[in-house]
Design a protein around this motif. Structure first.
Motif, PDB file in Angstrom:
ATOM      1  N   VAL A  98       9.702   4.302  -0.589  1.00  4.11           N
ATOM      2  CA  VAL A  98       8.259   4.240  -0.354  1.00  4.11           C
ATOM      3  C   VAL A  98       7.631   5.609  -0.616  1.00  4.11           C
ATOM      4  O   VAL A  98       6.603   5.730  -1.287  1.00  4.11           O
ATOM      5  N   HIS A  99       8.260   6.652  -0.090  1.00  4.39           N
ATOM      6  CA  HIS A  99       7.764   8.018  -0.265  1.00  4.39           C
ATOM      7  C   HIS A  99       7.662   8.368  -1.756  1.00  4.39           C
ATOM      8  O   HIS A  99       6.646   8.895  -2.220  1.00  4.39           O
ATOM      9  N   GLY A 100       8.702   8.033  -2.502  1.00  6.86           N
ATOM     10  CA  GLY A 100       8.712   8.314  -3.935  1.00  6.86           C
ATOM     11  C   GLY A 100       7.681   7.507  -4.692  1.00  6.86           C
ATOM     12  O   GLY A 100       7.028   8.017  -5.613  1.00  6.86           O
ATOM     13  N   THR A 107       2.611   1.091  -8.342  1.00 11.40           N
ATOM     14  CA  THR A 107       2.265  -0.187  -7.723  1.00 11.40           C
ATOM     15  C   THR A 107       3.557  -0.792  -7.192  1.00 11.40           C
ATOM     16  O   THR A 107       4.367  -1.312  -7.945  1.00 11.40           O
ATOM     17  N   SER A 108       3.744  -0.682  -5.892  1.00 17.50           N
ATOM     18  CA  SER A 108       5.060  -0.891  -5.295  1.00 17.50           C
ATOM     19  C   SER A 108       5.082  -2.045  -4.295  1.00 17.50           C
ATOM     20  O   SER A 108       4.228  -2.123  -3.410  1.00 17.50           O
ATOM     21  N   LEU A 188      -4.172  -3.007  -4.335  1.00 14.41           N
ATOM     22  CA  LEU A 188      -3.464  -1.772  -4.039  1.00 14.41           C
ATOM     23  C   LEU A 188      -3.901  -0.720  -5.044  1.00 14.41           C
ATOM     24  O   LEU A 188      -3.786  -0.922  -6.252  1.00 14.41           O
ATOM     25  N   ARG A 189      -4.423   0.374  -4.531  1.00 13.98           N
ATOM     26  CA  ARG A 189      -4.797   1.466  -5.421  1.00 13.98           C
ATOM     27  C   ARG A 189      -4.514   2.786  -4.720  1.00 13.98           C
ATOM     28  O   ARG A 189      -4.365   2.842  -3.490  1.00 13.98           O
ATOM     29  N   TYR A 190      -4.459   3.836  -5.496  1.00 10.22           N
ATOM     30  CA  TYR A 190      -4.164   5.156  -4.945  1.00 10.22           C
ATOM     31  C   TYR A 190      -5.423   6.018  -4.905  1.00 10.22           C
ATOM     32  O   TYR A 190      -6.241   5.980  -5.827  1.00 10.22           O
ATOM     33  N   VAL A 191      -5.551   6.756  -3.823  1.00 10.45           N
ATOM     34  CA  VAL A 191      -6.618   7.741  -3.682  1.00 10.45           C
ATOM     35  C   VAL A 191      -5.978   9.062  -3.298  1.00 10.45           C
ATOM     36  O   VAL A 191      -4.818   9.106  -2.874  1.00 10.45           O
ATOM     37  N   THR A 192      -6.719  10.138  -3.438  1.00 10.35           N
ATOM     38  CA  THR A 192      -6.214  11.466  -3.095  1.00 10.35           C
ATOM     39  C   THR A 192      -6.869  11.940  -1.804  1.00 10.35           C
ATOM     40  O   THR A 192      -8.096  11.898  -1.679  1.00 10.35           O
TER      41      THR A 192
END
Length: 209
Positions: A98-100, A107-108, A188-192
């Motif tokens: 999960v960390h990686g 998209t995991s 699911l999306r990534y933010v900073t």
């Protein structure tokens, strides 16, 4: 809207309680050692604030909310600290994966599973967790050049935008503000993170009662 966390029993808050209180959040984190014996963190949380976000709402027998999975300490304490069951049956290898995945913005399935498990032991303990299946759209962000042009045209005061017609925007050279393109927001999306610069996975979920 109440700013206090919803009190919940062993089966979690009911749909009626969530709808009436309008606010719920819980979160926590777990530490583990990777193969190099470095200490790492995986954090997870859920958030529902009715009215503050068009994506958060209680509608019919469904509550729509957000979940976040990250790699920084969560900071949650007391009544807002999530149950250890959120990380039940997660091995060190699973947590490392999960960390990686978060670090590589992947998209995991594992990230999604952890978010849904977090919801199932907290906000949705008395319902069934699923991905938000609504089509949600948002404006495509302005480019740096477009943002600079807006600031210049408005004299650095965005309040000057209020009440302007499309013709006035066109005359000011910022007509694109009234014709913004939109894009579909994925589940699911990534933010900073604004402070740490670390990646966080944000998920749109729902609880069906």
């Amino acid at each position: 809207m109440s700013s206090e966390p919803v009190t919940q029993g062993s089966r979690g808050p009911s749909l009626q309680v969530l709808a009436s209180k309008g606010f719920y959040q819980k979160g926590g984190d777990i530490r583990f050692l990777d193969q190099g014996l470095a200490s790492k963190v995986v954090s997870t949380s859920v958030l529902f604030i009715a009215g503050s976000n068009k994506n958060h709402r209680a509608q019919g027998n469904v509550v729509y909310f957000d979940a976040t999975v990250g790699t920084q300490p969560s900071g949650f304490q007391g009544a807002e600290l999530i149950s250890d069951r959120a990380f039940a049956n997660w091995s060190k290898e699973d947590l490392a994966a999960v960390h990686g995945d978060i670090q590589s913005r992947k998209t995991s399935q594992k990230v999604q599973t952890l978010a849904m498990q977090t919801a199932q032991v907290s906000i949705c303990a008395s319902g069934t967790v699923a991905l938000d299946d609504r089509v949600v759209r948002e404006n495509v962000p302005l480019s740096a050049a477009e943002s600079a042009r807006v600031q210049s045209a408005l004299g650095g005061d965005l309040d000057n935008l209020l009440g302007k017609t499309q013709q006035e925007l066109d005359q000011a050279g910022i007509g694109y503000l009234g014709k913004r393109e939109t894009r579909v927001v994925p589940n699911l999306r990534y933010v900073t993170h604004r402070r740490s610069g670390e990646n966080m996975a944000k998920l749109r979920l729902k609880c069906v009662y």
